[in-house]
Design a protein around this motif. Structure first.
Motif, short mmCIF file in Angstrom:
data_model
loop_
_atom_site.label_atom_id
_atom_site.label_comp_id
_atom_site.label_asym_id
_atom_site.label_seq_id
_atom_site.Cartn_x
_atom_site.Cartn_y
_atom_site.Cartn_z
N THR A 1 72.64 32.35 70.92
CA THR A 1 73.80 31.89 70.15
C THR A 1 73.56 32.14 68.67
O THR A 1 72.58 31.64 68.11
N PRO A 2 74.42 32.92 68.01
CA PRO A 2 74.21 33.23 66.58
C PRO A 2 74.24 31.96 65.74
O PRO A 2 74.91 30.98 66.09
N ALA B 1 69.76 35.09 55.42
CA ALA B 1 68.37 35.18 55.88
C ALA B 1 68.26 34.78 57.35
O ALA B 1 67.54 35.42 58.14
N GLU B 2 68.99 33.74 57.72
CA GLU B 2 68.95 33.27 59.10
C GLU B 2 69.59 34.31 60.04
O GLU B 2 69.09 34.56 61.14
N GLU B 3 70.66 34.93 59.62
CA GLU B 3 71.30 35.96 60.43
C GLU B 3 70.39 37.18 60.60
O GLU B 3 70.36 37.80 61.68
N ALA B 4 69.64 37.52 59.55
CA ALA B 4 68.69 38.63 59.66
C ALA B 4 67.58 38.31 60.65
O ALA B 4 67.18 39.16 61.45
N PHE C 1 67.86 36.26 63.15
CA PHE C 1 68.47 36.27 64.47
C PHE C 1 68.60 37.69 64.99
O PHE C 1 68.30 37.98 66.16
N ALA C 2 69.01 38.61 64.15
CA ALA C 2 69.18 40.01 64.57
C ALA C 2 67.86 40.65 64.95
O ALA C 2 67.82 41.54 65.81
N ALA C 3 66.77 40.21 64.31
CA ALA C 3 65.46 40.82 64.55
C ALA C 3 64.65 40.07 65.61
O ALA C 3 63.49 40.42 65.84
N ARG C 4 65.24 39.09 66.24
CA ARG C 4 64.48 38.29 67.20
C ARG C 4 64.08 39.13 68.41
O ARG C 4 64.82 40.04 68.81
#
Length: 329
Positions: A55-56, A105-108, A110-113
């Motif tokens: 979940t984003p 920063a949090e979205e980045a 999440f994308a790199a998880r």
């Protein structure tokens, strides 16, 4: 204690025993059936963990709080990315800039998880189940532990007959608890206690470190983490006329990983009474073995905030150091 007693505390702890439990038909459940419950819950737990992991991040929560008529700096404790210091933003615009940077920063991240690992979620479920199997039913009455398979309790399932009886007991506990609270509020609010003392004599969940007589006074030393810069406080009972410390109340302070003192005893609740000689203060404390009472009669009370360098704190740490040295020789 006259109202906030051990029995009152028991009532408080047993008002929602069935929270999260499912009612199941009355029958003797086979190992195979219980295993099926386990597998059903395990799969559901892994699926829920997967949904959460994928979940984003959602930062829309702050939009309403940033409206000019709703903005309050105290609602936001943000971190300056350059200094690392925490601060309260002065304007909605300052708060938005910082929050939007955090969101990016949090979205980045999440994308790199990495991909979701179901094995981790599976392991966590198994560990939780084992803990529930060992400790999960301890809060229930003995009759439940004697009649209901502990594996069902660990899986949050309760046979219908036991479920109905527990629900009735919960309602009775809530009624009795509410009645005691109503009477306590009437009596305690009528006491002639100075407002500053009512406001400051509140130490719920504080670590109780030391209780010492000093001449005609008694000093109760607490770690009360309301303010990081002054994590301790000393409550001095002046001209003590009575000090009743329930048998078994043994205080064992020790340093935590950060060097701050913690204890085996936590402060729970108090009752403050006005007497002809001053005050009578009743306290309920938690220890690993049992709840304990502490009652003090005194002429007056003072409360001082202490930091980690205060002589009272240094004295406790010094005594612990001496004791440790003796134990190792």
């Amino acid at each position: 204690m006259r109202y906030y007693t051990k029995e009152w505390y028991h009532l408080m702890q047993h008002q929602h025993d069935l929270s999260g439990f499912r009612k199941i038909p009355d029958k003797v459940y086979s190992d195979r059936e219980i295993r099926a419950f386990y597998e059903q819950d395990r799969k559901a737990a892994v699926a829920a963990a997967r949904r959460s992991y994928n979940t984003p991040p959602d930062f829309r929560w702050y939009e309403e709080l940033l409206q000019p008529d709703r903005f309050d700096p105290r609602n936001f404790l943000l971190t300056d990315p350059q200094t690392g210091a925490d601060f309260h933003p002065e304007t909605p615009e300052a708060a938005r800039r910082c929050l939007e940077a955090e969101a990016r920063a949090e979205e980045a991240r999440f994308a790199a998880r990495p991909p979701f690992d179901p094995a981790e979620a599976d392991k966590e479920f198994q560990e939780t189940y084992r803990g529930q199997l060992r400790w999960g039913g301890n809060h229930f009455p003995q009759w439940v532990r004697d009649t209901v398979d502990k594996r069902l309790i660990a899986l949050n399932r309760m046979p219908e007959q036991a479920y109905r009886r527990l629900r009735q007991e919960e309602r009775a506990h809530r009624r009795a608890f509410a009645a005691i609270n109503k009477k306590a509020e009437q009596v305690l609010e009528a006491q002639d206690i100075p407002e500053w003392l009512r406001a400051r004599f509140f130490f719920h969940d504080a670590d109780v470190l030391r209780l010492r007589k000093q001449g005609g006074d008694a000093v109760l030393l607490l770690r009360n983490d309301g303010r990081p810069e002054t994590p301790y406080c000393a409550v001095t009972f002046h001209a003590v006329s009575m000090l009743d410390r329930e048998r078994g109340l043994v205080l064992r302070p020790r340093p935590d990983d950060e060097g701050l003192l913690i204890s085996n005893c936590q402060y729970l609740y108090e009752e403050l009474y006005r007497t002809g000689q001053g005050y009578e203060i009743h306290m309920l404390l938690w220890t690993p073995s049992a709840l304990r009472y502490l009652t003090v009669g005194c002429r007056s009370v003072s409360i001082r905030a202490l930091d980690a360098s205060a002589p009272e704190i240094c004295a406790v740490l010094s005594a612990l150091s001496v004791s440790k040295t003796k134990d190792t020789t």
